[in-house]
Motif scaffolding. Structure first.
Motif, PDB file in Angstrom:
ATOM      1  N   ASN A 332       0.651  -1.223   0.056  1.00 12.70           N
ATOM      2  CA  ASN A 332       0.112  -0.112  -0.006  1.00 12.70           C
ATOM      3  C   ASN A 332       0.828   1.249   0.117  1.00 12.70           C
ATOM      4  N   LEU A 333       1.886   1.192   0.919  1.00  4.46           N
ATOM      5  CA  LEU A 333       2.777   2.433   1.033  1.00  4.46           C
ATOM      6  C   LEU A 333       3.688   2.716  -0.006  1.00  4.46           C
ATOM      7  N   SER A 334       4.000   1.769  -1.119  1.00  2.00           N
ATOM      8  CA  SER A 334       4.941   1.910  -1.988  1.00  2.00           C
ATOM      9  C   SER A 334       4.341   1.912  -3.258  1.00  2.00           C
ATOM     10  N   ASP A 335       3.025   2.036  -3.421  1.00  2.00           N
ATOM     11  CA  ASP A 335       2.388   2.236  -4.801  1.00  2.00           C
ATOM     12  C   ASP A 335       2.545   3.577  -5.156  1.00  2.00           C
ATOM     13  N   PRO A 336       3.341   3.715  -6.304  1.00  2.00           N
ATOM     14  CA  PRO A 336       3.688   5.054  -6.865  1.00  2.00           C
ATOM     15  C   PRO A 336       2.540   5.926  -7.217  1.00  2.00           C
ATOM     16  N   ALA A 337       1.178   5.285  -7.531  1.00  2.00           N
ATOM     17  CA  ALA A 337      -0.025   6.121  -7.734  1.00  2.00           C
ATOM     18  C   ALA A 337      -0.406   6.653  -6.503  1.00  2.00           C
ATOM     19  N   VAL A 338      -0.218   6.174  -5.400  1.00  2.00           N
ATOM     20  CA  VAL A 338      -0.700   6.811  -4.086  1.00  2.00           C
ATOM     21  C   VAL A 338       0.173   8.017  -3.552  1.00  2.00           C
ATOM     22  N   ARG A 339       1.580   7.737  -4.034  1.00  2.00           N
ATOM     23  CA  ARG A 339       2.316   8.838  -3.786  1.00  2.00           C
ATOM     24  C   ARG A 339       2.040   9.792  -4.768  1.00  2.00           C
ATOM     25  N   ARG A 340       1.877   9.723  -5.832  1.00  2.00           N
ATOM     26  CA  ARG A 340       1.666  10.760  -6.593  1.00  2.00           C
ATOM     27  C   ARG A 340       0.540  11.556  -6.288  1.00  2.00           C
ATOM     28  N   ALA A 341      -0.554  10.785  -5.721  1.00  2.00           N
ATOM     29  CA  ALA A 341      -1.837  11.337  -5.199  1.00  2.00           C
ATOM     30  C   ALA A 341      -1.436  12.458  -4.235  1.00  2.00           C
ATOM     31  N   ILE A 357       2.073   9.086   3.228  1.00  2.00           N
ATOM     32  CA  ILE A 357       1.280   8.372   2.552  1.00  2.00           C
ATOM     33  C   ILE A 357       0.330   7.280   3.428  1.00  2.00           C
ATOM     34  N   SER A 358       0.850   7.028   4.395  1.00  2.00           N
ATOM     35  CA  SER A 358      -0.042   6.349   5.437  1.00  2.00           C
ATOM     36  C   SER A 358      -1.120   7.159   5.974  1.00  2.00           C
ATOM     37  N   MET A 359      -0.901   8.342   6.068  1.00  2.00           N
ATOM     38  CA  MET A 359      -2.040   9.359   6.651  1.00  2.00           C
ATOM     39  C   MET A 359      -3.057   9.351   5.765  1.00  2.00           C
ATOM     40  N   TYR A 360      -2.497   9.648   4.353  1.00  2.00           N
ATOM     41  CA  TYR A 360      -3.733   9.773   3.315  1.00  2.00           C
ATOM     42  C   TYR A 360      -4.430   8.654   3.083  1.00  2.00           C
ATOM     43  N   LEU A 361      -3.875   7.413   3.031  1.00  2.00           N
ATOM     44  CA  LEU A 361      -4.641   6.329   3.070  1.00  2.00           C
ATOM     45  C   LEU A 361      -5.488   5.929   4.411  1.00  2.00           C
ATOM     46  N   LEU A 362      -5.392   6.335   5.348  1.00  2.00           N
ATOM     47  CA  LEU A 362      -6.090   6.114   6.536  1.00  2.00           C
ATOM     48  C   LEU A 362      -7.295   7.240   6.347  1.00  2.00           C
ATOM     49  N   PHE A 363      -7.098   8.427   6.001  1.00  2.00           N
ATOM     50  CA  PHE A 363      -8.112   9.456   5.577  1.00  2.00           C
ATOM     51  C   PHE A 363      -8.909   8.886   4.355  1.00  2.00           C
ATOM     52  N   GLN A 364      -8.332   8.095   3.658  1.00  2.00           N
ATOM     53  CA  GLN A 364      -9.334   7.474   2.388  1.00  2.00           C
ATOM     54  C   GLN A 364     -10.246   6.507   3.148  1.00  2.00           C
ATOM     55  N   ALA A 365      -9.765   5.565   3.867  1.00  2.00           N
ATOM     56  CA  ALA A 365     -10.601   4.583   4.561  1.00  2.00           C
ATOM     57  C   ALA A 365     -11.651   5.210   5.468  1.00  2.00           C
ATOM     58  N   ILE A 366     -11.155   6.375   6.280  1.00  2.00           N
ATOM     59  CA  ILE A 366     -12.272   6.881   6.854  1.00  2.00           C
ATOM     60  C   ILE A 366     -13.366   7.466   6.242  1.00  2.00           C
ATOM     61  N   ARG A 367     -13.272   8.127   5.064  1.00  2.00           N
ATOM     62  CA  ARG A 367     -14.082   8.865   4.360  1.00  2.00           C
ATOM     63  C   ARG A 367     -14.954   7.828   3.703  1.00  2.00           C
ATOM     64  N   MET A 599      10.574  14.436  -4.239  1.00  2.00           N
ATOM     65  CA  MET A 599      10.826  15.339  -5.210  1.00  2.00           C
ATOM     66  C   MET A 599      10.627  15.173  -6.649  1.00  2.00           C
ATOM     67  N   TYR A 600      11.292  13.733  -6.766  1.00  2.00           N
ATOM     68  CA  TYR A 600      10.991  13.323  -8.250  1.00  2.00           C
ATOM     69  C   TYR A 600       9.551  13.345  -8.908  1.00  2.00           C
ATOM     70  N   TYR A 601       8.662  13.037  -8.070  1.00  2.00           N
ATOM     71  CA  TYR A 601       7.450  12.986  -8.391  1.00  2.00           C
ATOM     72  C   TYR A 601       6.772  14.406  -8.628  1.00  2.00           C
ATOM     73  N   TRP A 602       7.215  15.133  -7.724  1.00  2.00           N
ATOM     74  CA  TRP A 602       6.787  16.658  -7.743  1.00  2.00           C
ATOM     75  C   TRP A 602       7.362  17.091  -9.298  1.00  2.00           C
ATOM     76  N   ILE A 603       8.338  17.090  -9.494  1.00  2.00           N
ATOM     77  CA  ILE A 603       8.946  17.628 -10.836  1.00  2.00           C
ATOM     78  C   ILE A 603       8.176  17.233 -11.968  1.00  2.00           C
TER      79      ILE A 603
END
Length: 613
Positions: A332-341, A357-367, A599-603
């Motif tokens: 879950n935490l190493s999914d590139p699509a999640v990091r991009r999000a 990443i883990s906080m974002y996935l937690l919030f998605q589950a809560i929502r 930084m790589y994904y942000w660029i």
């Protein structure tokens, strides 16, 4: 909760630019998944995305009030927790309401008091008002900066939005990042936009835009005052404020919950919420995050002394909530699509990588279950929860949360992953020294304060005005990217003002961190939680499964030797780390590798114009 965006141009006809304001507003879709609206006239265009929380049918925006001299139009994000009392006060002054929303109360509050409406609000908010009577735009942000708001001056007006991405959707805004922005991104300092020409509306500030220019006014800041209550009275007052604050923040027309880590802060909020809801015949919902096999694999470090799960269980057993544990895996935490999000949500690479990443996935589950969540954020900054409040790091003339990082870099060149050119341009130690001195100079002291009291007042001031801003921005961006509103009771300005002026000898009267809070809520918690030593947000960075995935991703980045990333990061350093046995890579190196990948994904996502000047 919502997202706002807008454009004021005193020389152009914006009725011809509907597509642009639509594009700016569309970037806020995740913040406001329930509805969208715009309001455009010749010199102003306003956009709003809505997350419906209070008065689901009536709180539609932009919200307009017609006056004989032109309309007053509001776009608003956040919550005014005292809107019920304010509505009654405004009704007594002759105002009439069409809805039961807090948005309309804020609009009528502005009609009654003008920009001084800020003095009447208790809540978290960022909003914009176009006042056609004076042809002016008013931007207002809450006292602690819980809700974000940015603006970008143009030749004849301004662009603004809840997030930089809204402003960057306008062709007038350049995606340029100079050395100041790069430095802010590298340090994850918070408190300023990394984009050249873009500014944050400061917490507790009103920004007024007229054809003659832009004016800023501070309406609230931390003020120093004598504290006259004794220990018993202080503890009782803190409990009274917490009771009232949690009660106010439980007002909602949608399902709500509490984030529960098993620590003192979140557990206190969960227990208070449980008591309030139980009295109404309801049960509190709670959510916690954990990782696969985390308890078995847990290794204590300087910031995380114990795993959360056993303490969460003790709280669940005590208050009996409807509880859900969100369990995440290394995959879950190493999914590139999640990091991009996550990077897209934050508009910056200055995040915390895997923890974000883990906080974002937690919030998605809560929502999937709730729209509003209460959080324990800001208790450490208010009450002195971090270890550096209690050790000699506080003696070092640098921001304490930066001291450990710079110490590690100075002692081990392998932990300095940046190019020589980038380091020379950033001048990190000089910059941090200057910023620290500026922070110290902003603090007022009591005339008779002792050296330790003066020192600790500086510590609390810089945490509440700088460090907390970074944490609040993080929580807002990640939660709103999931369409979740997170409320922070410990940011109630009445509580902040009261505790800030409480002497250090009272804040630490029992020799432990957060003495006042611990005693104010001691009847609400099981002994294990009440006496638990602070442990930071959980991480998988020690887990070999995540570390190996991180190294694989870094190798893929190395396959692009001409990527602009390597104007900042030393490619040889990255190569040396990924070629090291994963079991021998230092924790700090993993964290820096994680930052590099951010930084790589942000660029890749933003294609910024990077400049080391």
């Amino acid at each position: 909760m919502c997202g706002i965006a807008g454009w004021v141009s005193y020389d152009a006809d914006l009725t011809e630019r509907q597509a642009t304001i639509d594009a700016m507003t569309a970037t806020m879709a995740l913040r406001g998944p329930d509805a969208s609206g715009t309001w455009v006239e010749r010199h102003v265009a306003l956009g709003h995305r809505r997350l419906a929380v209070i008065d689901l049918d009536g709180g539609v925006q932009p919200m307009e009030f017609a006056t004989p001299n032109g309309p007053v139009v509001l776009i608003y994000t956040g919550e005014a927790y005292n809107f019920i009392e304010l509505r009654k006060e405004l009704q007594a002054r002759g105002h009439r309401f069409r809805t039961s929303s807090d948005t309309e109360v804020v609009l009528h509050g502005y009609l009654e008091w003008g920009e001084s409406v800020t003095e009447h609000l208790n809540g978290m908010y960022a909003f914009a008002i176009w006042d056609a009577r004076d042809q002016k735009l008013v931007l207002i942000r809450d006292r602690l900066g819980v809700k974000p708001l940015f603006y970008y001056p143009t030749g004849d007006g301004v662009l603004f939005g809840s997030e930089p991405k809204a402003i960057l959707a306008n062709p007038l805004a350049r995606k340029a990042v100079d050395i100041n922005g790069i430095r802010s991104a590298v340090l994850a300092a918070g408190g300023q936009s990394i984009w050249k020409g873009m500014h944050e509306v400061e917490p507790g500030t009103v920004v007024t835009v007229k054809s003659s220019g832009i004016h800023t006014r501070t309406y609230w800041k931390l003020r120093t005052a004598p504290h006259t209550d004794d220990q018993k009275s202080t503890v009782e007052r803190i409990r009274e404020l917490l009771d009232d604050t949690v009660n106010r923040q439980l007002i909602s027309d949608v399902r709500q919950c509490v984030l529960l880590s098993g620590g003192l802060d979140s557990s206190a909020i969960a227990s208070l919420a449980s008591r309030k809801l139980t009295a109404k015949g309801d049960r509190v919902r709670t959510f916690s995050v954990d990782f696969v096999d985390h308890v078995d694999r847990f290794r204590p470090d300087a910031f995380r002394t114990t795993p959360d799960a056993p303490f969460v269980k003790d709280m669940v057993d005590m208050i009996g909530p409807v509880h859900q544990q969100v369990v995440l895996s290394a995959e879950n935490l190493s999914d590139p699509a999640v990091r991009r999000a996550v990077i897209t949500a934050r508009d910056t690479p200055s995040g915390l990588g895997e923890s974000d990443i883990s906080m974002y996935l937690l919030f998605q589950a809560i929502r999937g279950e709730s729209t509003v969540a209460l959080s324990g954020e800001a208790a450490d900054e208010n009450f002195g929860g971090y270890q550096w409040f209690h050790n000699n790091i506080r003696e070092i003339p640098i921001f304490p949360w930066m001291a450990a990082l710079l110490s590690a870099q100075a002692g081990n060149p392998a932990l300095m992953p940046f190019t020589a050119e980038a380091l020379a341009a950033m001048k990190l130690e000089t910059y941090l020294g200057d910023e620290y001195r500026t922070a110290v100079a902003a603090v007022d002291h009591l005339d008779n304060a002792s050296r330790i009291e003066r020192q600790m007042r500086v510590m609390f001031h810089m945490h509440l005005t700088r460090f907390l801003r970074m944490l609040l921005d993080r929580k807002d961006r990640l939660s709103m990217a999931a369409g979740l509103e997170v409320r922070v009771p410990f940011c109630d300005h009445r509580l902040v003002e009261y505790v800030y002026n409480t002497p250090w000898k009272l804040k630490s009267f029992d020799g432990r961190e957060k003495s006042l809070l611990r005693h104010a809520v001691k009847d609400l918690l099981p002994p294990s939680v009440l006496n638990r030593k602070k442990s930071g947000y959980p991480t998988m960075m020690h887990d070999s499964r995540f570390s190996n995935a991180l190294l694989l991703e870094a190798k893929e980045v190395l396959a692009e030797p001409h990527n602009p990333l390597f104007t900042l990061f030393n490619r040889k350093w990255v190569q040396s780390v990924v070629e090291t046995d994963s079991s021998k890579i230092a924790h700090g190196e993993k964290l820096l590798l994680d930052k590099m990948i951010d930084m790589y994904y942000w660029i890749d996502i933003y294609s910024p114009e990077l400049s080391l000047s």
